[in-house]
Design a protein around this motif. Structure first.
Motif, mmCIF file in Angstrom:
data_model
loop_
_atom_site.group_PDB
_atom_site.id
_atom_site.type_symbol
_atom_site.label_atom_id
_atom_site.label_comp_id
_atom_site.label_asym_id
_atom_site.label_seq_id
_atom_site.Cartn_x
_atom_site.Cartn_y
_atom_site.Cartn_z
ATOM 1 N N LYS A 198 0.820 -1.220 0.000
ATOM 2 C CA LYS A 198 0.000 0.000 0.000
ATOM 3 C C LYS A 198 0.854 1.272 0.000
ATOM 4 C CE LYS A 198 -2.007 -1.217 3.884
ATOM 5 N NZ LYS A 198 -1.297 -2.472 4.181
ATOM 6 N N SER A 199 1.820 1.324 0.924
ATOM 7 C CA SER A 199 2.655 2.536 0.999
ATOM 8 C C SER A 199 3.497 2.687 -0.263
ATOM 9 C CB SER A 199 3.569 2.496 2.226
ATOM 10 O OG SER A 199 2.805 2.459 3.402
ATOM 11 N N THR A 200 4.008 1.570 -0.755
ATOM 12 C CA THR A 200 4.818 1.611 -1.974
ATOM 13 C C THR A 200 3.991 2.185 -3.121
ATOM 14 O OG1 THR A 200 5.920 -0.372 -1.164
ATOM 15 C CG2 THR A 200 6.331 0.235 -3.450
ATOM 16 N N MET A 228 2.623 10.825 5.904
ATOM 17 C CA MET A 228 3.299 9.531 5.842
ATOM 18 C C MET A 228 2.970 8.696 7.069
ATOM 19 S SD MET A 228 6.302 9.679 3.616
ATOM 20 C CE MET A 228 7.688 10.756 3.648
ATOM 21 N N GLN A 229 3.186 7.413 6.873
ATOM 22 C CA GLN A 229 2.926 6.476 7.955
ATOM 23 C C GLN A 229 3.860 6.754 9.147
ATOM 24 O OE1 GLN A 229 3.126 2.597 6.325
ATOM 25 N NE2 GLN A 229 1.750 1.726 7.838
ATOM 26 N N ASP A 230 5.139 7.040 8.846
ATOM 27 C CA ASP A 230 6.069 7.384 9.925
ATOM 28 C C ASP A 230 6.137 8.893 9.994
ATOM 29 O OD1 ASP A 230 6.848 4.634 10.090
ATOM 30 O OD2 ASP A 230 7.954 5.001 8.226
ATOM 31 N N LEU A 288 -3.177 10.070 2.348
ATOM 32 C CA LEU A 288 -3.245 9.796 3.783
ATOM 33 C C LEU A 288 -2.878 8.336 4.019
ATOM 34 C CD1 LEU A 288 -6.665 11.598 4.472
ATOM 35 C CD2 LEU A 288 -4.360 12.554 4.659
ATOM 36 N N ASP A 289 -1.647 8.116 4.486
ATOM 37 C CA ASP A 289 -1.188 6.738 4.698
ATOM 38 C C ASP A 289 -1.350 6.369 6.166
ATOM 39 O OD1 ASP A 289 -0.015 4.278 4.706
ATOM 40 O OD2 ASP A 289 1.842 4.884 3.709
ATOM 41 N N ASP A 290 -2.424 5.685 6.460
ATOM 42 C CA ASP A 290 -2.672 5.217 7.830
ATOM 43 C C ASP A 290 -2.745 6.369 8.825
ATOM 44 O OD1 ASP A 290 -3.252 2.728 8.636
ATOM 45 O OD2 ASP A 290 -1.200 2.022 8.855
HETATM 46 MG MG LIG Z 1 2.417 1.100 4.767
#
Ligand SMILES: [Mg+2]
Ligand SMILES: Nc1ncnc2c1ncn2[C@@H]1O[C@H](COP(=O)(O)OP(=O)(O)OP(=O)(O)O)[C@@H](O)[C@H]1O
Length: 316
Positions: free
Chosen positions: A111-113, A152-154, A232-234
């Motif tokens: 998903k993030s990729t 980002m997720q992080d 919006l990643d997570d």
């Molecule tokens: Mg991810």
């Protein structure tokens, strides 16, 4: 005394001078050592500053603004260090300006990729990512990213005030706009309770924030940028369900002009999307809107029922 050329006093003085030299000599050793490290580090820093992105930059300028039409055409992707493992396999979809695409799938499914290809953190190994109908490779990544905001997720916050963190991508924003975006992201309330409100220093050297608080600050930051494409990643994974629903409701009011990508785990965050993709091992295994996916009675249907809990299992 030796050969009668040196008196005892001379020897004592000589010895004393030798000791006095000891300090400066050692000091110069340290200095040389430091100087060498300084030179080595400055070369490294210079190399880093000069480094070119691996993704080739092309000269073509982006139009002043973009509409936000995003299309993937048979996109596959593998990382350079592992060319035998396709992280994304033959992904195709179209999202029109203002629409929302949601992506669901287990951890590691890609998903993030996938969303990282939109802002050209990577380029596809095969296939095309098109933005406003043009191959994204034609545009400078730096310019393209001015129209895209990613949470980002992080999450990364700077050692700066909350206000500075929210206004990072939009230095000219007014305090009024900053507060408005913080309200949409449901951050205004907790910010007001901080010791110095919007002037509170956060980040590494400041007040510690919870995961959910950081997520909401970076959501406000992304919204303030008023991007054509919002990713919006997570982003609401660390807030409670009630807050997430509240944020989603507020978001809808401002994202109708943005092409929005939502990666989420809760059905409540994805059910209103125009299209929902289910990824598994880099492949789309199911797609459709909420109703269509429920009818398929597949993976989506299963998660839906799991998340609703036993209540729905009993009632049908
Ligand atoms: Mg991810
Ligand atoms: N820089 C990298 N180099 C090599 N492999 C990577 C790299 N980044 C991610 N991967 C691999 O790519 C796959 C997909 O990762 P990705 O982060 O896209 O998954 P995801 O669906 O976002 O997962 P999650 O739900 O945990 O965030 C994983 O198998 C991961 O190990």
């Amino acid at each position: 005394m030796i050969k009668g050329q040196m008196s005892l006093g001379d020897l004592v003085a000589f010895n004393g001078f030798l000791w006095m030299l000891n300090g400066p000599m050692r000091m110069s050793g340290w200095l040389i050592n430091d100087a060498q490290r300084f030179i080595a580090s400055s070369f490294k820093i210079r190399d880093m500053l000069k480094a070119e992105s691996k993704i080739p930059l092309h000269a073509e300028k982006l139009p002043h603004t973009i509409e936000g039409y995003v299309e993937f055409q048979n996109v596959s992707f593998h990382f350079e260090d592992d060319p035998t493992t396709d992280i994304l396999k033959n992904i195709s979809f179209q999202v029109k300006p203002g629409q929302t695409l949601a992506i669901l799938g287990e951890t590691g499914s890609g998903k993030s990729t996938l969303v990282n290809l939109i802002c050209r953190f990577y380029d596809p190994t095969s296939g095309q990512v098109k933005i406003d109908g043009v191959d994204a490779k034609k545009w400078q990544a730096r310019e393209l990213r001015q129209h895209i905001a990613t949470v980002m997720q992080d999450i990364f916050l700077f050692s700066d005030t909350i206000e500075g963190n929210i206004a990072f991508g939009a230095p000219d924003a007014s305090m009024e706009d900053i507060r408005r975006m913080a309200r949409i992201a449901d951050a205004d309330h907790f910010i007001e309770t901080m010791p110095e409100s919007y002037d509170t220093i956060v980040g590494e050297r400041g007040v510690g924030l919870s995961g959910g608080q950081k997520q909401r600050i970076s959501l406000a930051r992304a919204l303030l940028k008023q991007p054509s494409i919002l990713i919006l990643d997570d982003t609401t994974s660390a807030v409670d369900m009630e807050t997430e629903v509240k944020i989603q409701e507020e978001l809808k009011k401002v994202t109708h002009q943005m092409t929005t990508f939502i990666i989420a785990h809760r059905i409540s965050s994805v059910k209103d999307a125009d299209e929902i993709l289910i990824l598994s091992h880099g492949e789309i295994i199911e797609r459709g809107n909420h109703e269509e996916l429920l009818e398929k009675q597949g993976y989506y249907y299963e998660i839906y029922h799991k998340q609703l809990g036993t209540e729905v299992d009993h009632n049908g």
